[in-house]
Design a protein around this motif. Structure first.
Motif, PDB file in Angstrom:
ATOM      1  N   ASN A 119       1.059  17.735  64.818  1.00  0.00           N
ATOM      2  CA  ASN A 119       1.263  17.783  66.478  1.00  0.00           C
ATOM      3  C   ASN A 119       0.116  17.386  67.275  1.00  0.00           C
ATOM      4  OD1 ASN A 119       4.059  18.308  66.786  1.00  0.00           O
ATOM      5  ND2 ASN A 119       3.627  20.450  65.875  1.00  0.00           N
ATOM      6  N   LYS A 150      -0.779  14.056  68.805  1.00  0.00           N
ATOM      7  CA  LYS A 150       0.467  13.402  69.929  1.00  0.00           C
ATOM      8  C   LYS A 150       0.017  13.071  71.503  1.00  0.00           C
ATOM      9  CE  LYS A 150       4.165  14.502  66.431  1.00  0.00           C
ATOM     10  NZ  LYS A 150       4.949  15.435  66.243  1.00  0.00           N
ATOM     11  N   HIS A 174      -1.944  10.947  63.214  1.00  0.00           N
ATOM     12  CA  HIS A 174      -0.452  10.624  63.719  1.00  0.00           C
ATOM     13  C   HIS A 174      -0.375  11.371  65.085  1.00  0.00           C
ATOM     14  CE1 HIS A 174       3.787  11.496  63.023  1.00  0.00           C
ATOM     15  NE2 HIS A 174       3.653  12.616  63.451  1.00  0.00           N
ATOM     16  N   GLN A 222       7.790  13.897  72.153  1.00  0.00           N
ATOM     17  CA  GLN A 222       6.351  14.508  72.618  1.00  0.00           C
ATOM     18  C   GLN A 222       5.572  13.713  73.299  1.00  0.00           C
ATOM     19  OE1 GLN A 222       6.168  15.885  68.318  1.00  0.00           O
ATOM     20  NE2 GLN A 222       5.232  17.693  69.384  1.00  0.00           N
ATOM     21  N   GLU A 234       8.850   5.671  64.604  1.00  0.00           N
ATOM     22  CA  GLU A 234      10.403   5.743  64.800  1.00  0.00           C
ATOM     23  C   GLU A 234      10.850   4.718  65.818  1.00  0.00           C
ATOM     24  OE1 GLU A 234      10.911  10.136  65.321  1.00  0.00           O
ATOM     25  OE2 GLU A 234      10.350  10.409  63.588  1.00  0.00           O
ATOM     26  N   GLN A 254       8.747   8.484  56.045  1.00  0.00           N
ATOM     27  CA  GLN A 254       8.527   9.721  56.151  1.00  0.00           C
ATOM     28  C   GLN A 254       9.234  10.634  55.018  1.00  0.00           C
ATOM     29  OE1 GLN A 254       9.959  10.866  60.030  1.00  0.00           O
ATOM     30  NE2 GLN A 254       8.788   9.320  61.133  1.00  0.00           N
ATOM     31  N   GLU A 282       5.637  12.171  55.103  1.00  0.00           N
ATOM     32  CA  GLU A 282       6.165  13.441  55.746  1.00  0.00           C
ATOM     33  C   GLU A 282       7.208  14.163  54.760  1.00  0.00           C
ATOM     34  OE1 GLU A 282       7.548  13.138  59.774  1.00  0.00           O
ATOM     35  OE2 GLU A 282       5.981  11.634  60.373  1.00  0.00           O
ATOM     36  N   TRP A 309       5.383  17.571  54.462  1.00  0.00           N
ATOM     37  CA  TRP A 309       5.132  17.942  55.880  1.00  0.00           C
ATOM     38  C   TRP A 309       4.990  19.335  56.124  1.00  0.00           C
ATOM     39  CZ3 TRP A 309       3.285  14.719  58.981  1.00  0.00           C
ATOM     40  CH2 TRP A 309       3.488  15.000  60.249  1.00  0.00           C
ATOM     41  N   TRP A 368       9.099  22.584  59.949  1.00  0.00           N
ATOM     42  CA  TRP A 368       9.976  22.384  60.932  1.00  0.00           C
ATOM     43  C   TRP A 368      11.574  22.534  60.855  1.00  0.00           C
ATOM     44  CZ3 TRP A 368      13.115  17.985  61.856  1.00  0.00           C
ATOM     45  CH2 TRP A 368      13.213  17.079  60.631  1.00  0.00           C
TER      46      TRP A 368
HETATM   47  O1  G3I Z   1       3.502  23.917  72.195  1.00  0.00           O
HETATM   48  C1  G3I Z   1       5.034  24.711  72.482  1.00  0.00           C
HETATM   49  C2  G3I Z   1       4.497  25.789  72.883  1.00  0.00           C
HETATM   50  O2  G3I Z   1       3.946  25.922  73.856  1.00  0.00           O
HETATM   51  C3  G3I Z   1       5.858  26.469  73.227  1.00  0.00           C
HETATM   52  O3  G3I Z   1       5.915  28.044  73.367  1.00  0.00           O
HETATM   53  C4  G3I Z   1       6.836  26.401  71.911  1.00  0.00           C
HETATM   54  C5  G3I Z   1       8.527  26.869  72.158  1.00  0.00           C
HETATM   55  O4  G3I Z   1       9.385  26.163  71.693  1.00  0.00           O
HETATM   56  O5  G3I Z   1       6.966  25.151  71.640  1.00  0.00           O
HETATM   57  C6  G3I Z   1       5.821  24.451  71.329  1.00  0.00           C
HETATM   58  O6  G3I Z   1       6.141  22.997  70.821  1.00  0.00           O
HETATM   59  C7  G3I Z   1       6.661  22.780  69.910  1.00  0.00           C
HETATM   60  C8  G3I Z   1       5.712  21.713  68.977  1.00  0.00           C
HETATM   61  O7  G3I Z   1       6.186  21.404  67.822  1.00  0.00           O
HETATM   62  C9  G3I Z   1       4.352  22.312  68.740  1.00  0.00           C
HETATM   63  O8  G3I Z   1       4.687  23.465  67.741  1.00  0.00           O
HETATM   64  C10 G3I Z   1       7.996  22.084  70.308  1.00  0.00           C
HETATM   65  O9  G3I Z   1       8.893  22.993  70.611  1.00  0.00           O
HETATM   66  C11 G3I Z   1       8.678  21.545  68.787  1.00  0.00           C
HETATM   67  O10 G3I Z   1       9.752  20.773  69.249  1.00  0.00           O
HETATM   68  C12 G3I Z   1       7.691  20.676  68.110  1.00  0.00           C
HETATM   69  O11 G3I Z   1       8.299  20.224  67.009  1.00  0.00           O
HETATM   70  C13 G3I Z   1       7.544  19.327  66.312  1.00  0.00           C
HETATM   71  C14 G3I Z   1       8.364  17.956  66.032  1.00  0.00           C
HETATM   72  O12 G3I Z   1       7.766  16.884  65.527  1.00  0.00           O
HETATM   73  C15 G3I Z   1       8.789  17.441  67.538  1.00  0.00           C
HETATM   74  O13 G3I Z   1       9.571  16.213  67.442  1.00  0.00           O
HETATM   75  C16 G3I Z   1       7.051  19.635  64.940  1.00  0.00           C
HETATM   76  O14 G3I Z   1       6.478  20.784  64.762  1.00  0.00           O
HETATM   77  C17 G3I Z   1       6.712  18.561  64.020  1.00  0.00           C
HETATM   78  O15 G3I Z   1       6.687  18.987  62.547  1.00  0.00           O
HETATM   79  C18 G3I Z   1       7.502  17.197  64.251  1.00  0.00           C
HETATM   80  O16 G3I Z   1       6.946  16.216  63.384  1.00  0.00           O
HETATM   81  C19 G3I Z   1       7.890  15.102  63.388  1.00  0.00           C
HETATM   82  C20 G3I Z   1       6.979  13.966  63.065  1.00  0.00           C
HETATM   83  O17 G3I Z   1       5.886  14.041  64.215  1.00  0.00           O
HETATM   84  C21 G3I Z   1       7.549  12.634  63.166  1.00  0.00           C
HETATM   85  N1  G3I Z   1       8.824  12.684  62.190  1.00  0.00           N
HETATM   86  C22 G3I Z   1       9.587  13.783  62.214  1.00  0.00           C
HETATM   87  C23 G3I Z   1       8.990  15.092  62.132  1.00  0.00           C
HETATM   88  C24 G3I Z   1       9.810  16.373  62.261  1.00  0.00           C
HETATM   89  O18 G3I Z   1      10.778  16.395  63.282  1.00  0.00           O
END
Ligand code: G3I
Length: 322
Positions: free
Chosen positions: A47, A50, A83, A90, A132, A207, A239, A279, A287
């Motif tokens: 993350n 991003k 990445h 995001q 994506e 991925q 990933e 991943w 995740w």
């Molecule tokens: O930073 C906030 C935090 O402040 C808050 O308290 C918390 C509560 O939900 O959320 C936090 O943000 C989260 C973020 O990860 C950081 O941890 C988001 O909710 C969560 O949705 C986000 O998920 C990430 C996801 O991308 C978003 O689409 C995953 O960690 C990450 O592994 C995932 O990675 C993606 C690749 O970039 C692209 N390919 C798909 C892959 C899986 O979805």
């Protein structure tokens, strides 16, 4: 020492690696595992690089989280896959809902790329420049970038990244492009589009968020890798995880071990498949359960940071001897 990365390198690959995230870096047992270069020769911030982390408000760049992961890689002697620069998700609301015209959004996108790629210049082995951009049927996904700029946003992004760090390898990255089909064809068309514009693309990231029991066969994956390589680009699995219903049954774990082995063997078979990233390496920080309810157990280490021997050994053996 023997391990997943040692075997990958012995098979002629650049690395076997893992994604990671900043909050996990306070978990010392986790960091010890991540920093073991016998298993991981590369790390990817899941993350921290991003847009919503780096440029929360227009023109204000915050690199603390990305730098923390880049420094860890450097300290460990690991490669860094950076990445990702341009993605519909995001994305801070000032970009997503900004209502910018074509020229303004191009300049915002180029400024973001130039600033971030320059900050990490010389540190990123790969950059996932665009992430994506496709729908499942291979057409372009609607996003603020596509809807405002059209498909040209993709080559424009690659050209800006190449100008800022000529030595980073530039990747297009997407999911569900691990075997032949409309979406993989769409990704091949993106490679052609970038080249037609005279911009540079070095690689395509598969991925590989796969599912136990429906992972494409080794031969289907090898054929798909070759379809990209034939366009003059390299390929990496970026990933990889292979999810199942939780708790995983012993037969699911056996199937999962086979599915990991098929994927590793497919990459091994093609010299231009340069490496594999999982991943994150442990179910503790995956995740998947938060997005796919009732699923998970997708990684080679369990929630207690213990190796799943059957899965781990299947990956080792698929790479071949050390
Ligand atoms: O930073 C906030 C935090 O402040 C808050 O308290 C918390 C509560 O939900 O959320 C936090 O943000 C989260 C973020 O990860 C950081 O941890 C988001 O909710 C969560 O949705 C986000 O998920 C990430 C996801 O991308 C978003 O689409 C995953 O960690 C990450 O592994 C995932 O990675 C993606 C690749 O970039 C692209 N390919 C798909 C892959 C899986 O979805």
């Amino acid at each position: 020492a023997d391990g997943l990365n040692t075997r990958a390198v012995a098979a002629g690959k650049e690395y076997f690696g893992s994604a990671t995230n900043n909050p996990e870096l306070t978990d010392t047992a986790y960091v010890t595992g991540l920093s073991n270069t016998a298993d991981f020769g590369q790390i990817t911030p899941g993350n921290a690089m991003k847009w919503d982390t780096i440029e929360t408000s227009r023109g204000t760049f915050s690199y603390t989280k990305g730098d923390e992961i880049a420094s860890l890689a450097k300290k460990n002697g690991q490669l860094l896959r950076c990445h990702t620069l341009v993605w519909h998700s995001q994305l801070p609301s000032w970009v997503k809902n900004g209502g910018f015209d074509n020229a303004t959004l191009i300049s915002i996108m180029k400024n973001h790329i130039t600033n971030e790629v320059t900050h990490y210049k010389g540190q990123c082995h790969h950059w996932d420049v665009v992430n994506e951009a496709l729908n499942e049927d291979g057409t372009y996904r609607s996003s603020v970038f596509y809807d405002t700029i059209g498909p040209a946003y993709i080559p424009i992004a690659f050209a800006a990244a190449a100008a800022a760090d000529p030595s980073a390898k530039l990747y297009y990255n997407d999911y569900n492009i691990e075997s032949a089909g409309a979406k993989s064809t769409g990704a091949q068309n993106i490679v052609k589009l970038i080249k037609q514009y005279g911009a540079k693309i070095d690689g395509v990231g598969l991925q590989a968020h796969l599912i136990v029991g429906s992972t494409p066969s080794q031969s289907a994956q090898t054929a798909n890798i070759n379809a990209f390589v034939n366009l003059g680009v390299e390929v990496a699995y970026t990933e990889l995880d292979i999810r199942t219903t939780t708790p995983a049954t012993s037969s699911a774990v056996t199937q999962q071990a086979q599915d990991y082995a098929s994927t590793v063997a497919a990459c091994k078979a093609v010299s231009k498949c340069v490496g594999i990233t999982i991943w994150d390496y442990t179910d503790k920080y995956s995740w998947i359960p938060s997005v796919f309810s009732g699923q998970g157990a997708a990684l080679p280490w369990d929630e207690n940071l213990q190796k799943k021997t059957e899965v781990y050994n299947a990956i080792l053996n698929a790479w071949g001897s050390a």
